[in-house]
Design a protein around this motif. Structure first.
Motif, PDB file in Angstrom:
ATOM      1  N   LEU A  74       0.898  -1.248  -0.139  1.00 20.96           N
ATOM      2  CA  LEU A  74       0.222   0.097  -0.169  1.00 20.96           C
ATOM      3  C   LEU A  74       0.739   1.208  -0.123  1.00 20.96           C
ATOM      4  O   LEU A  74       0.482   2.289  -0.648  1.00 20.96           O
ATOM      5  CB  LEU A  74      -0.858  -0.043   1.268  1.00 20.96           C
ATOM      6  CG  LEU A  74      -1.878   1.112   1.355  1.00 20.96           C
ATOM      7  CD1 LEU A  74      -2.888   1.193   0.140  1.00 20.96           C
ATOM      8  CD2 LEU A  74      -2.855   1.192   2.616  1.00 20.96           C
ATOM      9  N   THR A  75       1.998   1.292   0.816  1.00 14.53           N
ATOM     10  CA  THR A  75       2.813   2.387   0.642  1.00 14.53           C
ATOM     11  C   THR A  75       3.405   2.715  -0.476  1.00 14.53           C
ATOM     12  O   THR A  75       3.723   3.892  -0.910  1.00 14.53           O
ATOM     13  CB  THR A  75       3.877   2.084   2.006  1.00 14.53           C
ATOM     14  OG1 THR A  75       3.121   1.948   3.339  1.00 14.53           O
ATOM     15  CG2 THR A  75       4.696   3.471   2.024  1.00 14.53           C
ATOM     16  N   LEU A  76       3.844   1.525  -1.149  1.00 14.48           N
ATOM     17  CA  LEU A  76       4.599   1.775  -2.489  1.00 14.48           C
ATOM     18  C   LEU A  76       3.759   2.232  -3.533  1.00 14.48           C
ATOM     19  O   LEU A  76       4.102   3.349  -4.081  1.00 14.48           O
ATOM     20  CB  LEU A  76       4.902   0.227  -2.997  1.00 14.48           C
ATOM     21  CG  LEU A  76       5.686   0.147  -4.404  1.00 14.48           C
ATOM     22  CD1 LEU A  76       7.031   0.823  -4.131  1.00 14.48           C
ATOM     23  CD2 LEU A  76       5.732  -1.050  -4.758  1.00 14.48           C
ATOM     24  N   PHE A  77       2.254   1.829  -3.356  1.00 14.78           N
ATOM     25  CA  PHE A  77       1.471   2.856  -4.102  1.00 14.78           C
ATOM     26  C   PHE A  77       1.364   4.266  -3.820  1.00 14.78           C
ATOM     27  O   PHE A  77       1.252   5.005  -4.589  1.00 14.78           O
ATOM     28  CB  PHE A  77       0.063   2.016  -4.079  1.00 14.78           C
ATOM     29  CG  PHE A  77      -0.943   2.830  -5.001  1.00 14.78           C
ATOM     30  CD1 PHE A  77      -0.983   3.074  -6.280  1.00 14.78           C
ATOM     31  CD2 PHE A  77      -2.028   3.367  -4.253  1.00 14.78           C
ATOM     32  CE1 PHE A  77      -2.072   3.628  -6.890  1.00 14.78           C
ATOM     33  CE2 PHE A  77      -3.015   4.089  -4.859  1.00 14.78           C
ATOM     34  CZ  PHE A  77      -2.961   4.380  -6.195  1.00 14.78           C
ATOM     35  N   THR A  78       0.852   4.564  -2.331  1.00 19.22           N
ATOM     36  CA  THR A  78       0.491   5.767  -1.862  1.00 19.22           C
ATOM     37  C   THR A  78       1.665   6.759  -2.076  1.00 19.22           C
ATOM     38  O   THR A  78       1.415   7.937  -2.550  1.00 19.22           O
ATOM     39  CB  THR A  78      -0.104   5.580  -0.616  1.00 19.22           C
ATOM     40  OG1 THR A  78       0.908   5.206   0.147  1.00 19.22           O
ATOM     41  CG2 THR A  78      -1.217   4.797  -0.632  1.00 19.22           C
ATOM     42  N   VAL A  79       3.174   6.290  -1.644  1.00 24.47           N
ATOM     43  CA  VAL A  79       3.996   7.302  -1.767  1.00 24.47           C
ATOM     44  C   VAL A  79       4.210   7.527  -3.244  1.00 24.47           C
ATOM     45  O   VAL A  79       4.464   8.741  -3.571  1.00 24.47           O
ATOM     46  CB  VAL A  79       5.211   6.653  -1.267  1.00 24.47           C
ATOM     47  CG1 VAL A  79       6.591   7.525  -1.540  1.00 24.47           C
ATOM     48  CG2 VAL A  79       5.133   6.734   0.326  1.00 24.47           C
ATOM     49  N   GLY A  80       4.133   6.585  -4.166  1.00 28.97           N
ATOM     50  CA  GLY A  80       4.372   6.849  -5.660  1.00 28.97           C
ATOM     51  C   GLY A  80       3.441   7.705  -6.094  1.00 28.97           C
ATOM     52  O   GLY A  80       3.409   8.662  -6.851  1.00 28.97           O
ATOM     53  N   TYR A  81       2.171   7.611  -5.491  1.00 35.33           N
ATOM     54  CA  TYR A  81       0.841   8.236  -6.064  1.00 35.33           C
ATOM     55  C   TYR A  81       1.125   9.669  -5.710  1.00 35.33           C
ATOM     56  O   TYR A  81       0.893  10.505  -6.369  1.00 35.33           O
ATOM     57  CB  TYR A  81      -0.351   7.869  -5.346  1.00 35.33           C
ATOM     58  CG  TYR A  81      -1.433   8.687  -5.726  1.00 35.33           C
ATOM     59  CD1 TYR A  81      -2.240   8.281  -6.448  1.00 35.33           C
ATOM     60  CD2 TYR A  81      -2.084   9.308  -4.535  1.00 35.33           C
ATOM     61  CE1 TYR A  81      -3.438   8.961  -6.850  1.00 35.33           C
ATOM     62  CE2 TYR A  81      -3.210  10.084  -4.707  1.00 35.33           C
ATOM     63  CZ  TYR A  81      -4.048   9.869  -6.116  1.00 35.33           C
ATOM     64  OH  TYR A  81      -5.374  10.395  -6.093  1.00 35.33           O
ATOM     65  N   GLN A  82       1.522   9.814  -4.428  1.00 35.00           N
ATOM     66  CA  GLN A  82       1.838  11.644  -3.935  1.00 35.00           C
ATOM     67  C   GLN A  82       3.059  12.095  -4.629  1.00 35.00           C
ATOM     68  O   GLN A  82       2.860  13.210  -5.014  1.00 35.00           O
ATOM     69  CB  GLN A  82       2.009  11.289  -2.314  1.00 35.00           C
ATOM     70  CG  GLN A  82       0.998  10.941  -1.410  1.00 35.00           C
ATOM     71  CD  GLN A  82       1.230  10.461  -0.047  1.00 35.00           C
ATOM     72  OE1 GLN A  82       2.339  10.460   0.203  1.00 35.00           O
ATOM     73  NE2 GLN A  82       0.209  10.099   0.516  1.00 35.00           N
ATOM     74  N   GLN A  83       4.233  11.472  -4.888  1.00 39.07           N
ATOM     75  CA  GLN A  83       5.181  11.785  -5.448  1.00 39.07           C
ATOM     76  C   GLN A  83       4.901  12.256  -7.161  1.00 39.07           C
ATOM     77  O   GLN A  83       5.306  13.193  -7.555  1.00 39.07           O
ATOM     78  CB  GLN A  83       6.366  10.742  -5.714  1.00 39.07           C
ATOM     79  CG  GLN A  83       7.099  10.669  -4.406  1.00 39.07           C
ATOM     80  CD  GLN A  83       7.778  11.816  -3.710  1.00 39.07           C
ATOM     81  OE1 GLN A  83       8.245  12.288  -4.505  1.00 39.07           O
ATOM     82  NE2 GLN A  83       7.343  12.195  -2.624  1.00 39.07           N
TER      83      GLN A  83
END
Length: 575
Positions: A280-289
């Motif tokens: 989930l973090t891999l997705f959300t951090v990438g999403y935010q970046q």
């Protein structure tokens, strides 16, 4: 939606009562103030986007006067209005943010206090705690649900609720700004007005769907984690409470195996949470970046074409991010939402377990009668699994009488003791308690509360109602005179005293409180025969008008009683 709808009903059922409680006006006032402060922060964020536009335009134009004014005083905007300085806006923002947090925490502790009182009342009323221990092993760690889950529920509910409200207001505020900034775009011959709004909407919807798809396993894992954490903590507490028995058995190796097994379950579930959170973090951090640069990339053609200045590009990017952040509230809070759902389910499960425990059968009805004595009328006693221990028990005990009840181990003597006390929920019949007088029940393992030694002797009465001299006299009579100097000492007395000393303390309690009816269930079993005889003689001497009902195995106890009853073949008969 079928799974979501019952959950939302449960969450609302947990939330609604506080806001209509006796504390509702203060709570609503605090909530309204916190909402106003949060909306003020949104308004100031809108002002800051216009300030950013003017600031970056001043940088682009190398306008030092405007640059300085925007930092320290005020500046006339392009629309003819006035923009406050960054110094003023930042100072106000910090002040409002501090008090928004402070008042939210004040509301949180008030709500938690109210909720804790409600759960404690539910757990204690009708001795639901006792019934749950007998009938519902599935509802694990009610203590954690009252202490930890209630705390988490209040904090998460306020945090998520206020965050969602702020996101909605931010969306409404910035979507108009972004619409006015982005203008139309033509795609395949179709003109799309406010195209940046639609880009933000599509971006956020895609992110929300993917976040739910990736993070869904966290719902079950967070529920399990709360359970295994509580199980491990309970095992450690139980170890601490039974150190002497473990030491005498040399059970350290077995205890370590048990604790290690529980911790291994905790660790395995934690690893699963780590794996799911990593995805989930891999997705959300990438999403935010991507979101940090995405609006600039989308708006860059207009900037390079000269249709918007640098400040306009920065404001467009800021407004896009605010809209996108608002629409992505679900993505950013997915992990907290899964924890909140697990907390709601545990609290709802606790409430249901209390309800079920109270409805698990009334057992023999124990109530105050109209006669002066104790009457046991057609009492049948059963175990939680339905097996019957005793049928049709009948007996009477007159005021001042003394009766000893004997029988084989497991015949139901202690269960009859609990039925007379009115706490046994399995069986039928009636127990008519004396119309007047105070009763005191002393089990084989005395209960010793936390606090001072004086409080332990006076329990359940308020220690303030007795002088130190009265308590000291009772301890002397129970052959615990060596403890008199420690009356005011707070200690773990249930660990500090031996089994025999604990039973002596319970007898001191009886000598101090002077009940009209005294029931003892093997209450002297840990004493040597000589001490047992001396203390029974002291009870008879100092409590001459007290009716005495004893459950005992030793024949020597019988001589201190006028008559005997015996449990034999599932019946209560005269001995």
């Amino acid at each position: 939606m079928r799974a979501l709808s019952p959950f939302l009903r449960d969450a609302w059922a947990l939330t609604r009562p506080y806001w209509s409680s006796e504390d509702r006006w203060r709570a609503r006032g605090l909530l309204a103030t916190v909402i106003v402060l949060n909306l003020s922060l949104v308004g100031m964020t809108v002002v800051l986007t216009y300030w950013q536009r003017a600031f970056y335009n001043a940088l682009e134009a190398k306008d030092a006067a405007a640059f300085t004014a925007l930092l320290f005083t005020w500046h006339r905007s392009e629309e003819g209005g006035f923009l406050p300085s960054f110094t003023l806006v930042a100072a106000l923002y910090i002040l409002i943010a501090v008090y928004a947090l402070y008042l939210r925490q004040a509301l949180e502790i008030r709500w938690r206090r109210w909720l804790t009182e409600i759960y404690l009342t539910q757990w204690l009323e009708g001795r639901a705690y006792y019934r749950m221990a007998l009938t519902d092993p599935e509802t694990d760690n009610p203590d954690q649900r009252i202490a930890e889950d209630a705390r988490m529920f209040v904090g998460q509910t306020l945090g998520l609720g206020l965050g969602l409200m702020r996101s909605v207001v931010t969306l409404g505020s910035f979507i108009l700004v972004l619409w006015s900034l982005s203008g139309p775009v033509t795609v395949l011959g179709i003109t799309i007005p406010g195209y940046m709004v639609w880009v933000a909407l599509i971006y956020a919807m895609a992110g929300t769907w993917l976040a739910h798809l990736i993070g869904r396993p966290l719902i079950r894992l967070n529920f399990n984690q709360q359970k295994v954490e509580a199980d491990f903590r309970y095992a450690l507490v139980r170890f601490r409470e039974n150190v002497e028995g473990i030491a005498l058995h040399g059970g350290e190796a077995d205890e370590k195996r048990g604790l290690t097994t529980r911790f291994r379950a905790l660790m395995e579930n934690w690893w699963s949470i780590m794996t799911a959170t990593k995805r989930l973090t891999l997705f959300t951090v990438g999403y935010q970046q991507v979101a940090s640069i995405f609006p600039i990339v989308v708006a860059a053609p207009a900037y390079f074409a000269g249709r918007i200045p640098l400040g306009g590009l920065i404001q467009t990017s800021s407004a896009f991010n605010q809209v996108q952040d608002s629409l992505s509230w679900f993505v950013e809070n997915y992990s907290v939402l899964t924890e909140w759902r697990a907390t709601v389910e545990r609290l709802t499960g606790f409430t249901r377990a209390v309800t079920v425990a109270r409805a698990a059968g009334t057992g023999p009805v124990a109530a105050q009668g109209s006669q002066p004595g104790l009457v046991i009328d057609d009492v049948t006693l059963a175990l939680p699994d339905g097996r019957r221990l005793m049928e049709g028990a009948r007996a009477t005990v007159a005021p001042g009488d003394s009766v000893v009840i004997t029988g084989a181990s497991g015949s139901g003597k202690s269960t009859l003791f609990r039925a007379i006390a009115g706490i046994w929920p399995f069986g039928s019949g009636h127990v008519a308690l004396p119309a007047a007088g105070r009763a005191l029940f002393l089990p084989q393992r005395p209960y010793i509360p936390l606090g001072s030694l004086k409080r332990a002797v006076c329990y359940p009465e308020d220690e303030a109602g007795f002088t130190d001299a009265q308590v000291a006299e009772a301890l002397e009579a129970a052959e615990l005179g060596h403890l008199v100097p420690r009356l005011q000492d707070a200690d773990a007395w249930d660990k500090r005293l031996s089994g025999g000393e604990q039973q002596r303390l319970a007898l001191a309690r009886a000598l101090l409180l002077k009940p009209d009816w005294l029931f003892l269930d093997e209450a002297t079993a840990s004493l040597d025969p000589g001490a047992e005889e001396r203390l029974y003689a002291r009870l008879k001497e100092r409590l001459p008008g007290t009716a005495l009902v004893s459950i005992a195995h030793r024949p020597a106890v019988a001589k201190f009683h006028d008559r005997g009853l015996k449990v034999e073949g599932g019946r209560l008969v005269e001995a």
